[in-house]
Design a protein around this motif. Structure first.
Motif, PDB file in Angstrom:
ATOM      1  N   PRO A  69       9.204  -6.387 -26.503  1.00 26.22           N
ATOM      2  CA  PRO A  69       9.285  -5.296 -27.485  1.00 26.22           C
ATOM      3  C   PRO A  69       9.934  -4.029 -26.928  1.00 26.22           C
ATOM      4  N   LEU A  70       9.836  -3.828 -25.616  1.00 25.96           N
ATOM      5  CA  LEU A  70      10.407  -2.648 -24.971  1.00 25.96           C
ATOM      6  C   LEU A  70      11.805  -2.908 -24.415  1.00 25.96           C
ATOM      7  N   GLU A  71      12.166  -4.178 -24.280  1.00 22.13           N
ATOM      8  CA  GLU A  71      13.435  -4.594 -23.664  1.00 22.13           C
ATOM      9  C   GLU A  71      13.577  -4.045 -22.247  1.00 22.13           C
ATOM     10  N   ARG A  72      12.464  -4.058 -21.506  1.00 28.74           N
ATOM     11  CA  ARG A  72      12.489  -3.573 -20.122  1.00 28.74           C
ATOM     12  C   ARG A  72      11.253  -4.057 -19.379  1.00 28.74           C
ATOM     13  N   GLU A  73      11.287  -3.872 -18.067  1.00 35.47           N
ATOM     14  CA  GLU A  73      10.124  -4.157 -17.224  1.00 35.47           C
ATOM     15  C   GLU A  73       9.254  -2.921 -17.164  1.00 35.47           C
ATOM     16  N   ILE A  74       7.946  -3.149 -17.077  1.00 34.97           N
ATOM     17  CA  ILE A  74       7.011  -2.063 -16.794  1.00 34.97           C
ATOM     18  C   ILE A  74       5.991  -2.577 -15.784  1.00 34.97           C
ATOM     19  N   VAL A  75       5.294  -1.642 -15.161  1.00 38.06           N
ATOM     20  CA  VAL A  75       4.217  -1.963 -14.233  1.00 38.06           C
ATOM     21  C   VAL A  75       2.920  -1.716 -14.974  1.00 38.06           C
ATOM     22  N   GLU A  76       2.029  -2.701 -14.922  1.00 44.27           N
ATOM     23  CA  GLU A  76       0.789  -2.582 -15.679  1.00 44.27           C
ATOM     24  C   GLU A  76      -0.340  -3.342 -15.002  1.00 44.27           C
ATOM     25  N   LEU A  77      -1.540  -3.136 -15.514  1.00 46.45           N
ATOM     26  CA  LEU A  77      -2.697  -3.861 -15.015  1.00 46.45           C
ATOM     27  C   LEU A  77      -2.607  -5.324 -15.416  1.00 46.45           C
ATOM     28  N   PRO A  78      -3.203  -6.214 -14.612  1.00 48.10           N
ATOM     29  CA  PRO A  78      -3.360  -7.588 -15.076  1.00 48.10           C
ATOM     30  C   PRO A  78      -4.241  -7.555 -16.324  1.00 48.10           C
ATOM     31  N   ALA A  79      -3.848  -8.309 -17.336  1.00 44.50           N
ATOM     32  CA  ALA A  79      -4.564  -8.263 -18.604  1.00 44.50           C
ATOM     33  C   ALA A  79      -4.266  -9.508 -19.410  1.00 44.50           C
ATOM     34  N   GLY A  80      -5.066  -9.716 -20.447  1.00 40.78           N
ATOM     35  CA  GLY A  80      -4.810 -10.840 -21.335  1.00 40.78           C
ATOM     36  C   GLY A  80      -5.748 -10.830 -22.512  1.00 40.78           C
ATOM     37  N   LYS A  81      -5.408 -11.673 -23.480  1.00 37.31           N
ATOM     38  CA  LYS A  81      -6.202 -11.692 -24.705  1.00 37.31           C
ATOM     39  C   LYS A  81      -7.416 -12.587 -24.554  1.00 37.31           C
ATOM     40  N   LEU A  82      -8.443 -12.225 -25.279  1.00 44.03           N
ATOM     41  CA  LEU A  82      -9.662 -13.024 -25.324  1.00 44.03           C
ATOM     42  C   LEU A  82      -9.407 -14.310 -26.098  1.00 44.03           C
ATOM     43  N   GLU A  83      -9.947 -15.398 -25.610  1.00 45.27           N
ATOM     44  CA  GLU A  83      -9.925 -16.650 -26.365  1.00 45.27           C
ATOM     45  C   GLU A  83     -11.075 -16.589 -27.375  1.00 45.27           C
ATOM     46  N   PRO A  84     -10.988 -17.333 -28.481  1.00 42.55           N
ATOM     47  CA  PRO A  84     -12.081 -17.293 -29.462  1.00 42.55           C
ATOM     48  C   PRO A  84     -13.432 -17.591 -28.816  1.00 42.55           C
ATOM     49  N   GLY A  85     -14.401 -16.705 -29.026  1.00 38.06           N
ATOM     50  CA  GLY A  85     -15.744 -16.877 -28.483  1.00 38.06           C
ATOM     51  C   GLY A  85     -15.908 -16.496 -27.021  1.00 38.06           C
ATOM     52  N   GLU A  86     -14.841 -16.110 -26.341  1.00 40.57           N
ATOM     53  CA  GLU A  86     -14.900 -15.792 -24.917  1.00 40.57           C
ATOM     54  C   GLU A  86     -15.490 -14.410 -24.694  1.00 40.57           C
ATOM     55  N   GLU A  87     -16.345 -14.298 -23.715  1.00 45.07           N
ATOM     56  CA  GLU A  87     -16.913 -13.002 -23.329  1.00 45.07           C
ATOM     57  C   GLU A  87     -15.865 -12.217 -22.543  1.00 45.07           C
ATOM     58  N   PRO A  88     -15.812 -10.887 -22.734  1.00 48.44           N
ATOM     59  CA  PRO A  88     -14.813 -10.080 -22.019  1.00 48.44           C
ATOM     60  C   PRO A  88     -14.859 -10.237 -20.496  1.00 48.44           C
ATOM     61  N   LEU A  89     -16.046 -10.300 -19.893  1.00 47.15           N
ATOM     62  CA  LEU A  89     -16.117 -10.436 -18.438  1.00 47.15           C
ATOM     63  C   LEU A  89     -15.490 -11.744 -17.979  1.00 47.15           C
ATOM     64  N   ALA A  90     -15.761 -12.831 -18.679  1.00 50.20           N
ATOM     65  CA  ALA A  90     -15.172 -14.129 -18.324  1.00 50.20           C
ATOM     66  C   ALA A  90     -13.646 -14.052 -18.417  1.00 50.20           C
ATOM     67  N   CYS A  91     -13.148 -13.367 -19.425  1.00 47.87           N
ATOM     68  CA  CYS A  91     -11.707 -13.203 -19.589  1.00 47.87           C
ATOM     69  C   CYS A  91     -11.126 -12.373 -18.442  1.00 47.87           C
ATOM     70  N   ALA A  92     -11.834 -11.314 -18.039  1.00 49.76           N
ATOM     71  CA  ALA A  92     -11.368 -10.468 -16.932  1.00 49.76           C
ATOM     72  C   ALA A  92     -11.258 -11.273 -15.640  1.00 49.76           C
ATOM     73  N   ILE A  93     -12.267 -12.071 -15.358  1.00 48.14           N
ATOM     74  CA  ILE A  93     -12.264 -12.912 -14.157  1.00 48.14           C
ATOM     75  C   ILE A  93     -11.080 -13.879 -14.207  1.00 48.14           C
ATOM     76  N   ARG A  94     -10.890 -14.521 -15.354  1.00 47.08           N
ATOM     77  CA  ARG A  94      -9.809 -15.495 -15.532  1.00 47.08           C
ATOM     78  C   ARG A  94      -8.433 -14.848 -15.406  1.00 47.08           C
TER      79      ARG A  94
END
Length: 185
Positions: A69-94
């Motif tokens: 969407p930005l048509e460029r590289e950026i530096v950011e935190l590791p991150a990702g979307k939650l899977e259905p029913g997944e707890e946020p902490l489990a997602c953070a670890i993954r």
């Protein structure tokens, strides 16, 4: 939280325009508090996590990646979307393990915030990860990142230069600065 009547917008109708892997786009017709109607374009998102991983040496583990969407590289935190029913902490670890290869002894929830409440319902959960152990990243087949380690000063400079621009990483940067000001890691 209960809504305040003089601010509430009642949904009259809702139409899904698009449903994809990451988001659903709908258009709602709403009744405004003044009796008029309006259309609201809304992006539904499962929610996500971001991880502010700090090494024992006081460096932030971040990723550099291309954002279409930005048509460029950026530096950011590791991150990702939650899977259905997944707890946020489990997602953070993954997500930390998948994107960077790092595992952490400790995860602390720092904040949860809406990324763009004017048009999206995405709630992002920010975690601090410490006691890091390096391992092998396990990227998704459509994911390409470079892992970078940054001091606070280097991260501040990247923010000043516009290489750190996304909300989750800017929030984390300010949280890191605040922690340092208060004598925390």
């Amino acid at each position: 939280m209960k809504h305040t009547e003089h601010l509430y917008e009642k949904t009259i109708s809702s139409q899904t325009i698009y449903e994809g892997k990451v988001v659903k786009l709908k258009v709602d017709e709403v009744l405004l508090p003044n009796g008029k109607t309006a259309k609201r374009e809304i992006v539904n998102h499962q929610g996500a996590v971001a991880v502010m991983a700090l090494t024992d040496e006081g460096k932030l583990i971040a990723v550099r990646q291309f954002r279409k969407p930005l048509e460029r590289e950026i530096v950011e935190l590791p991150a990702g979307k939650l899977e259905p029913g997944e707890e946020p902490l489990a997602c953070a670890i993954r997500e930390l393990k998948e994107e960077t290869g790092y595992e952490a002894e400790s995860f602390t929830h720092l904040s949860s915030f809406y990324t763009s409440p004017g048009f999206a319902d995405e709630l992002l959960h920010l975690y601090l990860a410490t006691g890091l152990r390096k391992g092998e990243a396990q990227l998704d087949e459509d994911e390409f990142v470079d892992v970078v380690e940054l001091t606070l000063e280097e991260a501040q400079e990247l923010h000043r230069l516009g290489e750190i621009r996304d909300a989750k990483t800017v929030v984390a940067l300010y949280a890191w600065e605040s922690r340092k000001l208060h004598g925390q890691k």
